[in-house]
Motif scaffolding. Structure first.
Motif, mmCIF file in Angstrom:
data_model
loop_
_atom_site.group_PDB
_atom_site.id
_atom_site.type_symbol
_atom_site.label_atom_id
_atom_site.label_comp_id
_atom_site.label_asym_id
_atom_site.label_seq_id
_atom_site.Cartn_x
_atom_site.Cartn_y
_atom_site.Cartn_z
ATOM 1 N N MET A 1 0.829 -1.208 0.000
ATOM 2 C CA MET A 1 0.000 0.000 0.000
ATOM 3 C C MET A 1 0.869 1.265 0.000
ATOM 4 S SD MET A 1 -3.560 0.341 1.308
ATOM 5 C CE MET A 1 -4.457 1.605 2.162
ATOM 6 N N LEU A 2 1.942 1.259 0.803
ATOM 7 C CA LEU A 2 2.835 2.424 0.845
ATOM 8 C C LEU A 2 3.533 2.626 -0.482
ATOM 9 C CD1 LEU A 2 4.515 2.388 4.372
ATOM 10 C CD2 LEU A 2 3.120 4.198 3.336
ATOM 11 N N PHE B 1 1.274 4.448 -2.946
ATOM 12 C CA PHE B 1 0.730 5.735 -2.504
ATOM 13 C C PHE B 1 1.161 6.923 -3.373
ATOM 14 C CE2 PHE B 1 0.235 9.289 0.565
ATOM 15 C CZ PHE B 1 -1.131 9.181 0.705
ATOM 16 N N PHE C 1 -0.891 7.210 -6.416
ATOM 17 C CA PHE C 1 -2.239 7.700 -6.144
ATOM 18 C C PHE C 1 -2.232 9.216 -5.956
ATOM 19 C CE2 PHE C 1 -5.514 4.422 -5.612
ATOM 20 C CZ PHE C 1 -4.752 3.303 -5.851
ATOM 21 N N LEU D 1 -8.250 3.517 -0.614
ATOM 22 C CA LEU D 1 -7.255 4.564 -0.831
ATOM 23 C C LEU D 1 -7.801 5.629 -1.793
ATOM 24 C CD1 LEU D 1 -4.503 5.514 -0.136
ATOM 25 C CD2 LEU D 1 -3.527 4.019 -1.861
#
Lengths: 218, 210
Positions: free
Chosen positions: B1-2, B5, B8, B184
């Protein structure tokens, strides 16, 4: 490259079938969103706090994010956790849930606007809480909010074009198929727009009739 | 996820640019559309009414496709971002036309009549009396239009503009973490909508104080 609409009639049958699918998905999702909206409204207003607050969070999340993102989540996301829905079903669920949340918001305000005396009167006459909601409150509330729900249904018809991206062969995807054979995007997309416009006119006329009948019944 | 990021955040910047630019275009189209619908010329009224009816009667997705894929056939060659921005702006402009028209006609008629009686011209009356009052009435409903527009920017993912929804879909495909990617992207959309909503409320309060 000029415009040549004479390529369109050869695909009339396919486009007509696409229109039928567009109408089918719109009607299915509309029915789901209408009854879903009623259920959601009752949950949001009357269920115990343990259900009510998570539900409100879910509703808030659904109203704050794009429909297209939700469709991707439902269709591609569920496949990855092993739930393989047919595209049509995923599309109806996605559209239906999205608009159920919007309808629920409207129906909640309708329920709150029903005179409190109606509730008290029904309870005094011996109806249970559930019976009172089902037979007295909800019918009056829904009747009062039919016009704004109708507007949502018109939005639903137009948003049904989005399910083409997950592969439902409705009007938009059918047009794309015709374009990939003829390389004439302008002609086919304009034709598709015209078809949507016609369905939209029909839907608006139908909604006006329903509104008139409800006003007469009052 | 990091790891995803930063991508995104980049995508969020594209979504933000799309939202702001198409919002500005929408406001211009809305003002012109409302002026046309309320004008004394029947031709202009017809043009305004047709614009609203056609745009609101057809899906925004198809409008984007007509401009982006169909444009080259009639001599309009646009990048996906430009086509998406223009189509979204014209689209929301039709809704804003109705919002602005509604606000203008809901200003009390007596105001107009009184101003005309006092000797103000039609234009002066509109500029000094009707418009300031209508502006106040249209802030909140325009906020609703803008909220819909921000979510509507997701549609340009269908013409492969690398904005938030497109990015989320790409990483749903490659990371096999659909729910994380959804949350997210969802959180970023909601932040944008939340901040915009507060901005609109602030404007509304400020306008009401005067």
């Amino acid at each position: 490259m000029g415009l040549d609409f004479s390529v369109v009639p050869a695909f009339a049958g396919a486009l007509l079938l696409g229109m039928v699918w567009t109408i089918a998905i719109t009607v299915s999702a509309a029915v789901l969103s209408f009854f879903g909206g009623i259920v959601f409204a009752v949950i949001a207003l009357y269920s115990p706090a343990l259900i009510r607050y998570p539900f409100r969070l879910f509703a808030w999340l659904f109203m704050g994010t794009p429909l297209l993102l939700q469709l991707f989540l439902i269709y591609f996301g569920l496949i990855q956790i092993g739930v393989d829905l047919p595209a049509f079903v995923a599309g109806v669920i996605g559209l239906g849930l999205h608009f159920a949340v919007y309808n629920s918001d409207i129906i909640q305000s309708g329920i709150l606007a029903v005179d409190k005396g109606q509730y008290e009167g029904a309870r005094t006459l011996g109806l249970s809480r559930m019976q009172t909601l089902r037979k007295i409150i909800v019918p009056q509330a829904v009747r009062a909010v039919i016009p704004p729900i109708g507007n949502n249904m018109i939005a639903l018809l137009k948003d049904s074009a989005l399910v083409s991206v997950i592969g439902v062969a409705e009007l938009t995807l059918t047009s794309q198929m015709a374009i990939s054979r003829t390389f004439r995007p302008f002609e086919f997309y304009v034709t598709a727009a015209a078809c949507y416009y016609v369905i939209n006119l029909g839907l608006e006329a139908g909604l006006r009739r329903i509104e008139r009948r409800i006003q007469l019944a009052r | 996820m990091l790891r995803v990021f930063p991508y995104f955040l980049q995508a969020a910047w594209v979504t933000l640019q799309l939202s702001v630019l198409s919002c500005l275009l929408g406001l211009i189209c809305g003002a012109l559309g409302a002026a046309a619908r309320l004008s004394r010329s029947p031709v202009l009224r017809l043009v305004g009414a047709t614009y609203v009816s056609v745009i609101r009667g057809t899906p925004a997705l198809i409008q984007i496709f007509i401009l982006y894929f169909g444009g080259p056939q009639i001599g309009i060659q646009l990048e996906a971002f430009e086509a998406g921005m223009l189509a979204l702006g014209f689209n929301i402009g039709a809704y804003m036309t109705e919002t602005m028209r509604g606000a203008i006609i809901s200003v009390d008629r007596g105001q107009n009549e009184a101003a005309r009686t006092l000797g103000l011209s039609r234009f002066e009356t509109f500029r000094a009396v009707t418009l300031p009052q209508a502006m106040r009435l249209m802030i909140r409903p325009l906020g609703v239009n803008i909220n819909a527009l921000i979510k509507g920017t997701a549609l340009v993912a269908a013409v492969s503009v690398v904005e938030l929804t497109y990015t989320a879909q790409r990483y749903i495909g490659s990371t096999y973490k659909p729910f994380e990617m959804f949350f997210l992207a969802g959180a970023i959309y909601m932040t944008i909508i939340y901040v915009t909503g507060h901005g609109v409320s602030w404007l509304d309060r400020r306008a009401a104080l005067k």
